[in-house]
Enzyme design. Structure first.
Site, PDB file in Angstrom:
ATOM      1  N   ALA A 553       0.468  -1.377  -0.225  1.00  0.00           N
ATOM      2  CA  ALA A 553      -0.020  -0.100   0.104  1.00  0.00           C
ATOM      3  C   ALA A 553       1.040   1.109  -0.006  1.00  0.00           C
ATOM      4  CB  ALA A 553      -0.668   0.237   0.747  1.00  0.00           C
ATOM      5  N   TYR A 554       1.619   0.961   1.244  1.00  0.00           N
ATOM      6  CA  TYR A 554       2.673   2.402   0.865  1.00  0.00           C
ATOM      7  C   TYR A 554       3.328   2.758   0.015  1.00  0.00           C
ATOM      8  CZ  TYR A 554       6.497   5.735   2.978  1.00  0.00           C
ATOM      9  OH  TYR A 554       7.073   6.657   3.144  1.00  0.00           O
ATOM     10  N   SER A 555       4.335   1.115  -0.960  1.00  0.00           N
ATOM     11  CA  SER A 555       4.717   1.832  -1.900  1.00  0.00           C
ATOM     12  C   SER A 555       4.674   2.227  -3.233  1.00  0.00           C
ATOM     13  CB  SER A 555       5.622   0.539  -2.663  1.00  0.00           C
ATOM     14  OG  SER A 555       6.265   0.286  -1.436  1.00  0.00           O
ATOM     15  N   SER A 557       1.060   3.729  -3.025  1.00  0.00           N
ATOM     16  CA  SER A 557       0.383   5.240  -2.812  1.00  0.00           C
ATOM     17  C   SER A 557       1.952   6.039  -3.713  1.00  0.00           C
ATOM     18  CB  SER A 557       0.265   5.006  -1.021  1.00  0.00           C
ATOM     19  OG  SER A 557       1.697   5.244  -0.291  1.00  0.00           O
ATOM     20  N   LYS A 558       2.782   5.969  -2.199  1.00  0.00           N
ATOM     21  CA  LYS A 558       4.200   7.047  -3.266  1.00  0.00           C
ATOM     22  C   LYS A 558       4.646   6.532  -4.781  1.00  0.00           C
ATOM     23  CE  LYS A 558       5.110   8.925   1.069  1.00  0.00           C
ATOM     24  NZ  LYS A 558       5.056  10.023   0.935  1.00  0.00           N
TER      25      LYS A 558
END
Ligand code: ZN
Length: 657
Positions: A553-555, A557-558
């Site tokens: 999710a983090y990767s 989104s970034k």
């Protein structure tokens, strides 16, 4: 008038100079007497010099000190004998006077003595107090002002017609004093300027100042010119940020440099700007020449900036033609705008300047309204105001600050500003002279700094309504948004795709991606109006070029945010907006990383915490501060012609390289 003398406090001040400090501060605490550097005080004392001679020394307020906070070091010690000889000269030019005052001091490191030093010297009293009291300048700036002043003060005050501060005023006062002073004399009125009181003790002189100004207040009360007319102010509900940003952009263009614009929409200011007779009232001139250097002669009424600049140019040309020396025109931009929707707007290159201008004009509004009740507000003719505005000594005071810092007059908005990289970015931008607005979901943001160039707003960036509210507040407070640092983000617990809950995925994308889209979209019209061009800095992540397992999710989104920035660079380049990204890695001095997490991660890699922190090609630790400094520089001239750049801040990572 409140007399602030307190015997217990005063007992702590034992010498003549210490008591001079004490009552100077009492005067400075009363804003109706003294505003921002205005007013000055002195005391005459006898001292023995190094070679054993007794000398009479005048301790007079030094330039750059405010009475409210003055200390002993704020008084310049000047030899009286020389001052009295100077006072008897027929002529003394300003540069000569400045030189003589400086070279007659007994302490080389003392501040420059006030331009009113010779005037203090010729008054034959130990303590001399001088203020630009509101009540007194209200009356001197009223129709029939001189007659009114005589009525109030003729018995025990010497009254001096208006002359610009400096040597001529000192001489004129000495002459009037010699012929008009009696044993009853306790003070002096300078028409269109202010009031002096005297005494053998600090208390006597201070008490008299309060008593004498109270007499002016009583006169205003007796003449029904004290209570201000109560007017209903109409408040605009619609968003004003577009109009305010445009106004600031146009004024900055006329000035030739970016300026902050701060709107005061309190009912007092709105109702003043909405007065039917505002065109007459506001276009007379300042209440005391002391204000002109900060406020310019006249406020801009409404929004015709070109008209204001032309009028200013005419005022300069007409008056400089009569001046004895060559004058260079100052920037023709207003420092005050009065607008029925925006209220009282103050303009300056630093938030502190806006605060000072706001303070001065709030007092001026009262003075104007009381003088109007008294029969009409009437100020000095334009050429007298011009003489002070273009007085070399005043100009020198302003120039002394040197070159303004990099981001003077500019506004930066930082998200996730309460801690970590966000807080470090706030610091880096403040250090470079920007006015900074910090947004954070943490309520602590409001108290992060108590200083005029910082505004902390609680804002959940996942809530569109809260974002628009925050932008509206930002623009009303500082005039626009020039730099946007998109830092707020979340880093959820490690989780592999097969176990990733939809809810988690949506939450991470909501904050790390959607919120930034909304911020970019809503800031775009403001960034477009930035006087020096809009700038956006994205705090990305090493995960963009080098993703890791468990951080889907983090990767994602970034990475999506990174793509969004690249498209913004394409769409906004022609609007002068540049957008660049930073990809930090392993910044451990943030709230995300507790000691426990650090230890467990280090153990996972079979490393000590120290070694884990420096797990990069250069073996250096990356701090919030390193990222923040680069973010701030990306808004500066180094990156003036760069957009869509992606710069790693990771000490070198072979997966990225
Ligand atoms: Zn003065």
């Amino acid at each position: 008038m409140l007399n602030r003398w307190n015997d217990q406090d005063a007992a702590h001040y034992t010498t003549d100079l210490a008591l001079r400090v004490y009552t100077s501060r009492l005067l400075g605490q009363d804003r109706s007497l003294v505003l921002h550097g205005g007013g000055n005080t002195s005391v005459k004392v006898t001292e023995t010099n190094l070679v054993g001679e007794e000398e009479e020394i005048l301790y007079v307020k030094g330039s750059g000190w405010d009475l409210e906070t003055i200390e002993e070091a704020g008084f310049a010690p000047v030899r009286m004998a020389h001052l009295l000889k100077l006072a008897r000269l027929d002529r003394l030019t300003d540069p000569q006077m400045v030189n003589e005052l400086k070279t007659s001091m007994t302490l080389a490191s003392a501040p420059s003595p006030s331009v009113e030093t010779i005037l203090h010297a010729v008054l034959p009293y130990k303590y001399v107090d001088h203020t630009h009291a509101d009540a007194v300048v209200t009356i001197t700036n009223s129709h029939n002002g001189l007659a009114r002043i005589r009525e109030i003060y003729v018995e025990d005050m010497v009254i001096i017609p208006y002359v610009m501060p400096g040597f001529d005023l000192a001489r004129l006062c000495a002459e009037h004093f010699a012929s008009e002073a009696t044993e009853k004399t306790v003070g002096m009125i300078l028409m269109n300027h202010g009031i002096f009181s005297f005494g053998e003790t600090a208390k006597e002189s201070y008490d008299l100042m309060i008593k004498l100004v109270a007499r002016a207040e009583d006169y205003l009360k007796a003449n029904k010119a004290w209570v201000l007319p109560s007017q209903k102010a109409t408040t605009t509900i619609k968003p004003l940020r577009g109009e305010i940003s445009r106004l600031r952009r146009e004024i900055s263009a006329v000035a030739g440099f970016p300026m902050l614009l701060s709107c005061d929409m309190t009912p007092t200011c709105l109702s003043f700007a909405q007065r039917e007779d505002i065109a007459t009232l506001s276009q007379q001139g300042p209440a005391t020449p002391d204000h002109v250097i900060r406020t310019k002669r006249l406020p801009l009424l409404g929004r015709d900036i070109a008209g204001y600049a032309t009028a200013y140019q005419n005022y300069f040309e007409e008056n400089s033609a009569q001046a004895t020396d060559e004058k260079t025109m100052l920037d023709p931009a207003p420092r005050i705008v009065l607008d029925p929707e925006l209220g009282l707007c103050s303009l300056g290159r630093h938030a502190r300047e806006c605060t000072i201008i706001n303070d001065i004009y709030r007092h001026t509004q009262e003075i104007i309204q009381r003088a109007t009740l008294l029969g009409g507000y009437q100020t000095l003719p334009a050429h007298d105001i011009f003489a002070v505005e273009y007085w070399d000594l005043e100009q020198a005071k302003l120039r002394k600050g040197g070159n303004p810092p990099q981001f003077s007059g500019e506004v930066a908005l930082v998200t996730g500003a309460a801690s970590g990289i966000g807080k470090a970015s706030v610091d880096a931008l403040l250090e470079r002279g920007a006015a900074v607005v910090g947004l954070d979901i943490d309520a602590g943001i409001e108290q992060l700094y108590q200083r005029p160039d910082f505004l902390g707003l609680v804002c959940d960036v996942a809530d569109e309504e809260q974002i628009t509210q925050a932008l509206e507040s930002t623009v009303r407070h500082f005039g626009g948004v020039d730099m946007l640092i998109l830092n707020a983000g979340i880093f959820p617990e490690s989780c592999r795709i097969d176990a990733l809950a939809t809810e988690t995925w949506r939450k991470v994308l909501g904050i790390n991606l959607d919120a930034n889209l909304i911020l970019m979209r809503e800031c775009y019209p403001l960034l477009k109006l930035a006087p020096a061009g809009g700038r956006v800095v994205i705090i990305g992540s090493k995960n963009v070029p080098a993703p890791g397992p468990g951080a889907a999710a983090y990767s994602a989104s970034k990475a999506a945010l990174n793509q969004l920035a690249r498209i913004a660079a394409m769409e906004w380049g022609s609007d002068g907006i540049r957008i660049n990204s930073l990809h930090p890695e392993a910044v451990f001095d943030t709230a995300l990383w507790t000691d426990d997490i650090l230890r467990s991660r280090a153990t996972h890699y079979n490393l000590t915490v120290e070694a884990y922190k420096r797990k990069n090609l250069m073996h250096v630790e990356i701090c919030s501060r390193d990222v923040a400094n680069l973010a701030a520089e990306m808004c500066g001239p180094l990156f003036a012609k760069t957009t869509a750049a992606q710069v790693p801040v990771d000490g070198g990572n072979d997966r990225v390289i």
